[in-house]
Design a protein around this motif. Sequence first.
Motif, PDB file in Angstrom:
ATOM      1  N   ILE A  90       0.805  -0.744  -0.067  1.00  0.00           N
ATOM      2  CA  ILE A  90       0.118  -0.294   0.137  1.00  0.00           C
ATOM      3  C   ILE A  90       0.878   0.768  -0.339  1.00  0.00           C
ATOM      4  N   PRO A  91       2.074   1.395   0.730  1.00  0.00           N
ATOM      5  CA  PRO A  91       3.185   2.307   0.958  1.00  0.00           C
ATOM      6  C   PRO A  91       3.512   3.081  -0.607  1.00  0.00           C
ATOM      7  N   ILE A  92       3.479   1.879  -1.369  1.00  0.00           N
ATOM      8  CA  ILE A  92       4.330   2.046  -2.769  1.00  0.00           C
ATOM      9  C   ILE A  92       3.110   2.853  -3.563  1.00  0.00           C
ATOM     10  N   LEU A  93       1.939   1.607  -3.186  1.00  0.00           N
ATOM     11  CA  LEU A  93       0.714   2.174  -4.509  1.00  0.00           C
ATOM     12  C   LEU A  93       0.438   3.718  -4.439  1.00  0.00           C
ATOM     13  N   ASN A  94       0.404   4.192  -2.449  1.00  0.00           N
ATOM     14  CA  ASN A  94       0.162   5.125  -2.769  1.00  0.00           C
ATOM     15  C   ASN A  94       0.731   5.999  -3.434  1.00  0.00           C
ATOM     16  N   LEU A  95       1.601   6.056  -2.984  1.00  0.00           N
ATOM     17  CA  LEU A  95       3.577   7.060  -3.803  1.00  0.00           C
ATOM     18  C   LEU A  95       3.205   7.014  -4.849  1.00  0.00           C
ATOM     19  N   LEU A  96       2.618   5.849  -6.281  1.00  0.00           N
ATOM     20  CA  LEU A  96       2.585   6.165  -6.939  1.00  0.00           C
ATOM     21  C   LEU A  96       1.846   6.889  -7.269  1.00  0.00           C
ATOM     22  N   ALA A  97       0.270   6.793  -6.937  1.00  0.00           N
ATOM     23  CA  ALA A  97      -1.107   7.581  -7.108  1.00  0.00           C
ATOM     24  C   ALA A  97      -0.905   8.961  -7.226  1.00  0.00           C
ATOM     25  N   LEU A  98       0.051   9.305  -5.922  1.00  0.00           N
ATOM     26  CA  LEU A  98       0.115  10.432  -5.421  1.00  0.00           C
ATOM     27  C   LEU A  98       1.189  11.353  -7.164  1.00  0.00           C
ATOM     28  N   ASN A  99       1.876  10.370  -7.188  1.00  0.00           N
ATOM     29  CA  ASN A  99       3.076  11.207  -8.300  1.00  0.00           C
ATOM     30  C   ASN A  99       2.652  10.978  -9.601  1.00  0.00           C
ATOM     31  N   ASN A 100       1.860   9.910 -10.560  1.00  0.00           N
ATOM     32  CA  ASN A 100       1.006   9.867 -11.236  1.00  0.00           C
ATOM     33  C   ASN A 100      -0.635   9.616 -11.582  1.00  0.00           C
ATOM     34  N   GLY A 101      -0.731   9.467 -10.273  1.00  0.00           N
ATOM     35  CA  GLY A 101      -2.458   9.618 -10.599  1.00  0.00           C
ATOM     36  C   GLY A 101      -3.374  11.114 -10.192  1.00  0.00           C
ATOM     37  N   LYS A 102      -4.790  11.641 -10.577  1.00  0.00           N
ATOM     38  CA  LYS A 102      -4.979  13.254 -10.828  1.00  0.00           C
ATOM     39  C   LYS A 102      -6.356  12.837  -9.522  1.00  0.00           C
ATOM     40  N   GLN A 103      -5.857  14.307  -8.841  1.00  0.00           N
ATOM     41  CA  GLN A 103      -7.148  14.215  -7.881  1.00  0.00           C
ATOM     42  C   GLN A 103      -7.710  14.018  -8.620  1.00  0.00           C
ATOM     43  N   VAL A 104      -8.968  13.931  -7.974  1.00  0.00           N
ATOM     44  CA  VAL A 104     -10.669  14.095  -8.094  1.00  0.00           C
ATOM     45  C   VAL A 104     -11.166  14.958  -7.470  1.00  0.00           C
ATOM     46  N   GLU A 105     -12.462  15.056  -6.835  1.00  0.00           N
ATOM     47  CA  GLU A 105     -13.226  15.463  -5.774  1.00  0.00           C
ATOM     48  C   GLU A 105     -14.416  13.982  -5.351  1.00  0.00           C
ATOM     49  N   VAL A 106     -14.305  13.771  -4.333  1.00  0.00           N
ATOM     50  CA  VAL A 106     -14.681  12.366  -3.383  1.00  0.00           C
ATOM     51  C   VAL A 106     -16.285  12.550  -2.761  1.00  0.00           C
ATOM     52  N   TYR A 107     -17.480  12.160  -3.295  1.00  0.00           N
ATOM     53  CA  TYR A 107     -18.386  12.980  -2.902  1.00  0.00           C
ATOM     54  C   TYR A 107     -19.740  12.288  -1.866  1.00  0.00           C
ATOM     55  N   ASN A 108     -20.249  12.674  -1.156  1.00  0.00           N
ATOM     56  CA  ASN A 108     -21.335  11.936   0.189  1.00  0.00           C
ATOM     57  C   ASN A 108     -22.539  12.168  -0.969  1.00  0.00           C
ATOM     58  N   ARG A 109     -23.540  10.801  -1.284  1.00  0.00           N
ATOM     59  CA  ARG A 109     -24.519  10.597  -1.763  1.00  0.00           C
ATOM     60  C   ARG A 109     -24.864  11.309  -2.672  1.00  0.00           C
ATOM     61  N   ILE A 110     -24.208  13.107  -2.931  1.00  0.00           N
ATOM     62  CA  ILE A 110     -24.516  13.252  -3.483  1.00  0.00           C
ATOM     63  C   ILE A 110     -23.744  14.177  -4.672  1.00  0.00           C
ATOM     64  N   GLY A 111     -23.256  14.491  -5.480  1.00  0.00           N
ATOM     65  CA  GLY A 111     -22.024  14.850  -6.433  1.00  0.00           C
ATOM     66  C   GLY A 111     -22.086  15.680  -7.689  1.00  0.00           C
ATOM     67  N   ARG A 112     -21.841  16.381  -8.120  1.00  0.00           N
ATOM     68  CA  ARG A 112     -22.281  17.562  -8.857  1.00  0.00           C
ATOM     69  C   ARG A 112     -20.460  17.231 -10.417  1.00  0.00           C
ATOM     70  N   LEU A 113     -21.189  17.186 -10.934  1.00  0.00           N
ATOM     71  CA  LEU A 113     -20.325  17.291 -12.583  1.00  0.00           C
ATOM     72  C   LEU A 113     -20.774  17.975 -13.639  1.00  0.00           C
ATOM     73  N   GLY A 114     -19.942  18.540 -13.621  1.00  0.00           N
ATOM     74  CA  GLY A 114     -21.084  20.338 -14.340  1.00  0.00           C
ATOM     75  C   GLY A 114     -22.124  20.434 -14.304  1.00  0.00           C
ATOM     76  N   ASP A 115     -23.301  20.062 -15.261  1.00  0.00           N
ATOM     77  CA  ASP A 115     -24.984  20.622 -14.982  1.00  0.00           C
ATOM     78  C   ASP A 115     -25.779  18.924 -14.903  1.00  0.00           C
ATOM     79  N   ASP A 116     -25.249  18.092 -14.148  1.00  0.00           N
ATOM     80  CA  ASP A 116     -25.842  17.428 -14.259  1.00  0.00           C
ATOM     81  C   ASP A 116     -25.004  16.586 -12.233  1.00  0.00           C
ATOM     82  N   ILE A 117     -26.257  16.016 -12.018  1.00  0.00           N
ATOM     83  CA  ILE A 117     -26.192  15.465 -10.667  1.00  0.00           C
ATOM     84  C   ILE A 117     -26.098  14.078 -10.203  1.00  0.00           C
TER      85      ILE A 117
END
Length: 498
Positions: A90-117
């Motif tokens: 897991i520490p290796i995967l964490n470092l991999l994701a933080l270096n090469n992955g993408k930051q996204v917003e994580v929602y609780n129950r209700i999410g918004r993307l553009g005009d879509d809910i």
Amino acid sequence: MDTNNNHIPNQIMPPAPGTSTKLNSNDVCTIIQQMNYCYDQNKTVYCELEIQNKKKWKPIESSDFIAFVQTYFKTAYYKVLKQSDIKNLIPILNLLALNNGKQVEVYNRIGRLGDDIFIETQNTNDDIIKITPEEWSITQNSPVIFKRFTHQTSIPTPVTGGSLDDLFSIFSITNPDEQILIGTWLVSSLFTNMPRPHLWFVGEKGSGKTTLALSLKKLIDPVSRGNFMYRNTSEMAQVIDHHAVPFFDNFTKINIEISDLLCAAFTGTDFTKRKQYTNDDDFTFSIKKPIILASISLGNPASDLLDRCIVIEKSKNDRKTIPEEMLMKAFEEKKPRIIGGILDAAVETLRTYRDIEVSDYIRLADFQRIGIAAAQALGFTREQFETALTNNLRTKGILKLQSFPVASLVIKFMENNEFWEGTMIDLQNELMDIADDPHLVNSNPSILSRNLKDCKDILEQANLQVMSGSNGSNGRKYFIRRITTNDSTDYIDYIIED
């Protein structure tokens, strides 16, 4: 790195060759690294898993991720991995994701993307409700990531063409202003990109305020019960973060720190706390939630909190004389239609709210704009909504003054005075002379002084300022003076006669 685009990546671990080739730990690590990762604002790393032909994002420290990797390697490579083998990676995967992955917003129950809910139902089918300006529909694969908590329960499958009339009928909500404000609040609660007011139910014991408040929460973010109000801001921030629509019940007073936190939750704020006391890592709660409150009285809320609330007053006469068990049975039966009515209105609101023009804001500017669109989608007029919002200012003012009868007496006493000077004993005598019930004025001067401090914001709304002066031979002198302000008195100036 662009964090504004919340589209999650669409790559997933390629199919395994299905051979029995012997694998060492390096091979295992290489294969797992091919999976698709992203991370949120707290640097919590998520991995995309395919479970029962559905794509799901799970934290890599979760049991779901470990079970998926174990099943994958046992099926594809006939290799049994221990939980410790995966946890060590897991520490290796964490470092991999933080270096090469993408930051996204994580929602609780209700999410918004553009005009879509998007709303996560958390039912057995893992249905996602998708709302667009054209329609709402049910899908399984969500383009946004949701986080779940064990206290949350599932939303039933909604019914197209439903109506909030069922909700109003079941809970005897016959006042048009209450229908408009509750209905528009329910619709606006789905719009996570803008400030949404808190909904505060005030009423005597037995008025049904808690039952109604919890039922409204169950339409959007169902749980088994509400939460108690904490005095600690860290605990409160965590509770608010863990609910899409937090609900606090059975409180008598809100301290200034919690009041400030509730105000911040209206516009949105980040609350940071330590992950563990053994390191310097922080965990951030991103709080921007519409909150439901229920109490017997307002107590002593700060004016800035009250300004961010819609206050609904309930009484025993508002409640149908039927057992609560039967009431809730009727609610559960009608819930799919009620939710469908909210979704239908949300579609129309998405389509029209940007075209709403407001030149004279009453209060709650963001809510006023979207509330007009939601009211029209629910079958009300713009004028009815704006009248309901204006009347709610009056309701808040009356309830606030009822919480502090001494404020009403001071305002009445100063109606024909620009300035007053004297001791607390002198003020007691003045207020007792004009009070219908002298017991409203506490006989202890120090308590009267504290009461005046507690209702300082009410008096300022009435353009009055109380100041303490120097000690004299008869005690400390106090001054009450009328002040000039550019801020309108909103509701104080026209409710005294009530």
